[in-house]
Write an enzyme that holds these catalytic residues in place. Structure first.
Site, PDB file in Angstrom:
ATOM      1  N   HIS A  67      -1.273   8.797   5.860  1.00  0.00           N
ATOM      2  CA  HIS A  67      -0.276   9.114   6.887  1.00  0.00           C
ATOM      3  C   HIS A  67       0.293  10.489   6.600  1.00  0.00           C
ATOM      4  O   HIS A  67       0.476  10.866   5.445  1.00  0.00           O
ATOM      5  CB  HIS A  67       0.866   8.084   6.863  1.00  0.00           C
ATOM      6  CG  HIS A  67       1.649   8.057   8.120  1.00  0.00           C
ATOM      7  ND1 HIS A  67       2.689   8.932   8.346  1.00  0.00           N
ATOM      8  CD2 HIS A  67       1.551   7.298   9.225  1.00  0.00           C
ATOM      9  CE1 HIS A  67       3.198   8.694   9.541  1.00  0.00           C
ATOM     10  NE2 HIS A  67       2.523   7.706  10.099  1.00  0.00           N
ATOM     11  N   ASP A  84      -1.801   0.710  11.208  1.00  0.00           N
ATOM     12  CA  ASP A  84      -3.043   0.324  11.899  1.00  0.00           C
ATOM     13  C   ASP A  84      -3.992  -0.498  11.048  1.00  0.00           C
ATOM     14  O   ASP A  84      -5.037  -0.926  11.549  1.00  0.00           O
ATOM     15  CB  ASP A  84      -3.758   1.597  12.372  1.00  0.00           C
ATOM     16  CG  ASP A  84      -2.953   2.323  13.428  1.00  0.00           C
ATOM     17  OD1 ASP A  84      -2.632   3.510  13.235  1.00  0.00           O
ATOM     18  OD2 ASP A  84      -2.578   1.669  14.420  1.00  0.00           O
TER      19      ASP A  84
HETATM   20  C1  SDX Z   1      -0.619   6.746  13.267  1.00  0.00           C
HETATM   21  O1  SDX Z   1       2.544  10.416  12.750  1.00  0.00           O
HETATM   22  C2  SDX Z   1       2.818   9.214  13.010  1.00  0.00           C
HETATM   23  O2  SDX Z   1       3.916   8.780  12.887  1.00  0.00           O
HETATM   24  C3  SDX Z   1       1.651   8.404  13.551  1.00  0.00           C
HETATM   25  C4  SDX Z   1       1.857   6.898  13.608  1.00  0.00           C
HETATM   26  C5  SDX Z   1       2.865   6.501  14.649  1.00  0.00           C
HETATM   27  O3  SDX Z   1       3.461   5.417  14.545  1.00  0.00           O
HETATM   28  O4  SDX Z   1       2.999   7.262  15.643  1.00  0.00           O
HETATM   29  O5  SDX Z   1       2.281   6.408  12.348  1.00  0.00           O
HETATM   30  C6  SDX Z   1       0.554   6.177  13.969  1.00  0.00           C
HETATM   31  O6  SDX Z   1      -1.225   7.627  13.793  1.00  0.00           O
HETATM   32  C7  SDX Z   1      -0.961   6.249  11.891  1.00  0.00           C
HETATM   33  C8  SDX Z   1      -2.199   6.982  11.274  1.00  0.00           C
HETATM   34  C9  SDX Z   1      -3.460   6.351  11.845  1.00  0.00           C
HETATM   35  N1  SDX Z   1      -4.658   7.126  11.451  1.00  0.00           N
HETATM   36  C10 SDX Z   1      -5.544   6.659  10.558  1.00  0.00           C
HETATM   37  O7  SDX Z   1      -5.394   5.606   9.928  1.00  0.00           O
HETATM   38  C11 SDX Z   1      -6.793   7.524  10.426  1.00  0.00           C
HETATM   39  C12 SDX Z   1      -7.116   7.712   8.930  1.00  0.00           C
HETATM   40  N2  SDX Z   1      -6.035   8.531   8.340  1.00  0.00           N
HETATM   41  C13 SDX Z   1      -6.249   9.939   8.349  1.00  0.00           C
HETATM   42  O8  SDX Z   1      -7.147  10.550   9.155  1.00  0.00           O
HETATM   43  C14 SDX Z   1      -5.055  10.746   7.846  1.00  0.00           C
HETATM   44  O9  SDX Z   1      -4.507  10.085   6.785  1.00  0.00           O
HETATM   45  C15 SDX Z   1      -3.983  11.091   8.849  1.00  0.00           C
HETATM   46  C16 SDX Z   1      -4.544  11.773  10.038  1.00  0.00           C
HETATM   47  C17 SDX Z   1      -3.251   9.858   9.286  1.00  0.00           C
HETATM   48  C18 SDX Z   1      -2.988  12.007   8.149  1.00  0.00           C
HETATM   49  O10 SDX Z   1      -3.652  13.175   7.900  1.00  0.00           O
HETATM   50  P1  SDX Z   1      -2.884  14.428   7.186  1.00  0.00           P
HETATM   51  O11 SDX Z   1      -1.494  14.155   6.913  1.00  0.00           O
HETATM   52  O12 SDX Z   1      -3.201  15.650   7.979  1.00  0.00           O
HETATM   53  O13 SDX Z   1      -3.569  14.440   5.814  1.00  0.00           O
HETATM   54  P2  SDX Z   1      -4.902  15.185   5.507  1.00  0.00           P
HETATM   55  O14 SDX Z   1      -5.871  14.935   6.622  1.00  0.00           O
HETATM   56  O15 SDX Z   1      -4.575  16.600   5.177  1.00  0.00           O
HETATM   57  O16 SDX Z   1      -5.401  14.397   4.216  1.00  0.00           O
HETATM   58  C19 SDX Z   1      -4.924  14.765   2.944  1.00  0.00           C
HETATM   59  C20 SDX Z   1      -6.098  14.442   2.028  1.00  0.00           C
HETATM   60  C21 SDX Z   1      -7.420  15.047   2.516  1.00  0.00           C
HETATM   61  O17 SDX Z   1      -8.218  15.273   1.380  1.00  0.00           O
HETATM   62  P3  SDX Z   1      -8.302  16.814   0.802  1.00  0.00           P
HETATM   63  O18 SDX Z   1      -8.734  17.690   1.981  1.00  0.00           O
HETATM   64  O19 SDX Z   1      -6.917  17.121   0.327  1.00  0.00           O
HETATM   65  O20 SDX Z   1      -9.336  16.726  -0.295  1.00  0.00           O
HETATM   66  O21 SDX Z   1      -6.323  13.019   2.003  1.00  0.00           O
HETATM   67  C22 SDX Z   1      -7.599  12.729   2.539  1.00  0.00           C
HETATM   68  C23 SDX Z   1      -8.067  13.944   3.314  1.00  0.00           C
HETATM   69  O22 SDX Z   1      -9.479  14.024   3.285  1.00  0.00           O
HETATM   70  N3  SDX Z   1      -7.411  11.586   3.424  1.00  0.00           N
HETATM   71  C24 SDX Z   1      -8.195  10.526   3.450  1.00  0.00           C
HETATM   72  C25 SDX Z   1      -7.623   9.688   4.409  1.00  0.00           C
HETATM   73  N4  SDX Z   1      -6.532  10.259   4.929  1.00  0.00           N
HETATM   74  C26 SDX Z   1      -6.407  11.444   4.322  1.00  0.00           C
HETATM   75  N5  SDX Z   1      -9.313  10.205   2.766  1.00  0.00           N
HETATM   76  C27 SDX Z   1      -9.855   9.006   3.044  1.00  0.00           C
HETATM   77  N6  SDX Z   1      -9.387   8.128   3.964  1.00  0.00           N
HETATM   78  C28 SDX Z   1      -8.265   8.442   4.655  1.00  0.00           C
HETATM   79  N7  SDX Z   1      -7.779   7.572   5.538  1.00  0.00           N
END
Ligand code: SDX
Length: 434
Positions: free
Chosen positions: A311, A369
């Site tokens: 998140h 989720d």
């Molecule tokens: C919702 O914002 C809100 O409030 C949203 C929400 C709401 O109520 O409105 O809470 C609802 O959208 C919840 C999130 C649902 N999405 C997912 O579950 C999809 C999987 N999660 C990700 O794609 C990710 O965690 C995000 C998009 C939710 C957050 O992304 P960020 O904050 O931009 O973090 P990032 O992409 O920069 O990740 C940081 C690191 C990265 O690795 P590095 O580049 O630093 O090496 O963590 C890794 C990412 O690759 N990473 C994951 C991961 N999420 C982040 N690796 C594996 N699995 C994951 N789920």
């Protein structure tokens, strides 16, 4: 909305040999902010913050999230207490009005919402234009935007009574539209709302009842549905809410602005994650396949993410995921589905991820989720309906935040800037000379 930021000092910034003072403000709780609204005028520089990781877009008094502590407050009340003691309609009143209702206010609100659950009969024909295999989120995006054609009076947002009616209409009609999206893909007749039911019971009846037999509301499922709606109601300046605010900041029709929020929510990184998470758990199939799947997630060359994990704000357990997991067990118990295949996979995935250093170091925890898809599948919703239910619940958040923005005396049309790295000015070359 009465602005309540408090002066909290000055940040000094030295840029291009000049030192400028930038005001620092504090709110009730949470990080202080540095006001950079005059930065360009003072220094000729923009700020740059792709994804808005450190940028606040507005002052708000609706929802507060402490990502480090895993705290979620709606108008100051913790989500855990609200889910335990309140219900979705009362939470809607709280988000819209800033306080818990007196009994008379609550009853009047319920009556008002029930009075607006029906759709204009022409709206039902809107669905006939879609293929039966259309994704329900595509239909919802169109149907909600189409509501602007039926209620032109809600444009302009000046008349408070008109705005209030528009807010009630969106909250009241969203379940009817959402249920129609589901029935349409199933080839079943639309079921109209019945005001004898509660908001959540009504939605279940519109989705699952058929003319051939009586549909009996299961109180455990109705309570689970209501709690699902509560857990998705609002979440500060998330992606879709920011979309609604930005769209409405131009004075666009509020229903069209909410349709923009529906479109944004559909993405798998945002509200589409519940559908993506369940599909991922199905693809994993059994707990035996989890180690290989986790290896792929951790492989830097793969772009596979564990859906339902991570998140932007929560760097601790999403408090909604805790309540959702508890609800998941209640629903599976009530449906005698304790051996649901995806539940086993989900729990083992969570167990492994919470101890694996990749996830621990990146502070990746289950989010809202992760378990919700299992609940919805067990309740009989098609996977493609999961994000529609998220949108249904989030409508009250979008509407509350939109109204707050319109009532904010400091609000302006949202218009971000950029850093340009394209071609410098050059003269046109006729095709004969290229
Ligand atoms: C919702 O914002 C809100 O409030 C949203 C929400 C709401 O109520 O409105 O809470 C609802 O959208 C919840 C999130 C649902 N999405 C997912 O579950 C999809 C999987 N999660 C990700 O794609 C990710 O965690 C995000 C998009 C939710 C957050 O992304 P960020 O904050 O931009 O973090 P990032 O992409 O920069 O990740 C940081 C690191 C990265 O690795 P590095 O580049 O630093 O090496 O963590 C890794 C990412 O690759 N990473 C994951 C991961 N999420 C982040 N690796 C594996 N699995 C994951 N789920």
């Amino acid at each position: 909305m009465e602005n309540r930021v408090k002066k909290a000092g000055v940040a000094k910034l030295e840029v291009a040999g000049k030192v400028v003072d930038l005001p620092v403000y504090s709110g009730t709780v949470g990080p202080n902010v540095i006001d950079v609204s005059k930065l360009y005028a003072q220094t000729g520089h923009f700020t740059l913050d792709p994804g808005f990781t450190s940028t606040g877009s507005c002052e708000s008094q609706i929802t507060f999230i402490d990502g480090e502590q895993g705290v979620l407050l709606h108008r100051g009340y913790p989500i855990e207490q609200l889910c335990d003691k309140s219900n979705f309609m009362e939470l809607c009143y709280l988000l819209l009005n800033g306080k818990l209702p007196q009994k008379t206010e609550y009853d009047a609100f319920l009556k008002e919402v029930k009075h607006h659950t029906l759709l204009h009969t022409q709206q039902d024909r809107f669905f006939d234009g879609f293929r039966r295999d259309s994704h329900p989120m595509a239909m919802l995006t169109g149907a909600v935007g189409g509501m602007a054609a039926f209620y032109p009076g809600a444009v302009g947002n000046e008349d408070p009574a008109e705005r209030k009616l528009g807010s009630i209409r969106l909250i009241a009609k969203m379940p009817t539209i959402a249920a129609r999206c589901m029935k349409y893909t199933m080839g079943q007749k639309f079921v109209d709302p019945l005001n004898k039911f509660s908001y959540s019971e009504n939605f279940l009846n519109m989705c699952f009842s058929v003319s051939a037999e009586e549909y009996e509301i299961n109180p455990v499922l109705a309570r689970a549905m209501d709690r699902f709606f509560m857990l998705h109601a609002d979440h500060e300046q998330n992606e879709s809410t920011s979309t609604v605010r930005l769209a409405a900041s131009s004075g666009a029709h509020p229903f069209a602005a909410v349709a923009a929020g529906v479109a944004c929510l559909w993405g798998p990184s945002h509200g589409g994650a519940n559908e993506a998470a369940l599909r991922q758990m199905r693809a994993i199939g059994s707990v035996d396949n989890i180690p290989e799947f986790v290896r792929q997630v951790k492989d830097p060359s793969s772009d596979i993410r564990l859906m339902g994990f991570g998140h932007r704000v929560y760097k601790n357990y999403d408090p909604r995921a805790t309540v959702m997991q508890k609800t998941c067990h209640e629903v599976l118990e009530a449906l005698d589905m304790k051996d649901h295949p995806q539940l086993k996979v989900a729990m083992e995935l969570e167990r492994i991820a919470l101890q694996d250093e990749y996830f621990v170091n990146k502070k990746l925890y289950p989010n809202v989720d992760f378990y919700s898809g299992i609940i919805l599948e067990a309740m009989g919703f098609p996977t493609t309906m999961f994000t529609v239910l998220f949108a249904l619940a989030r409508t009250v958040g979008w509407v509350s935040q939109l109204n707050e923005m319109l009532d904010d005396p400091t609000q302006k049309i949202g218009r971000p800037r950029q850093i340009y790295t394209g071609e410098a000015q050059r003269d046109y070359v006729p095709i004969s000379a290229r």
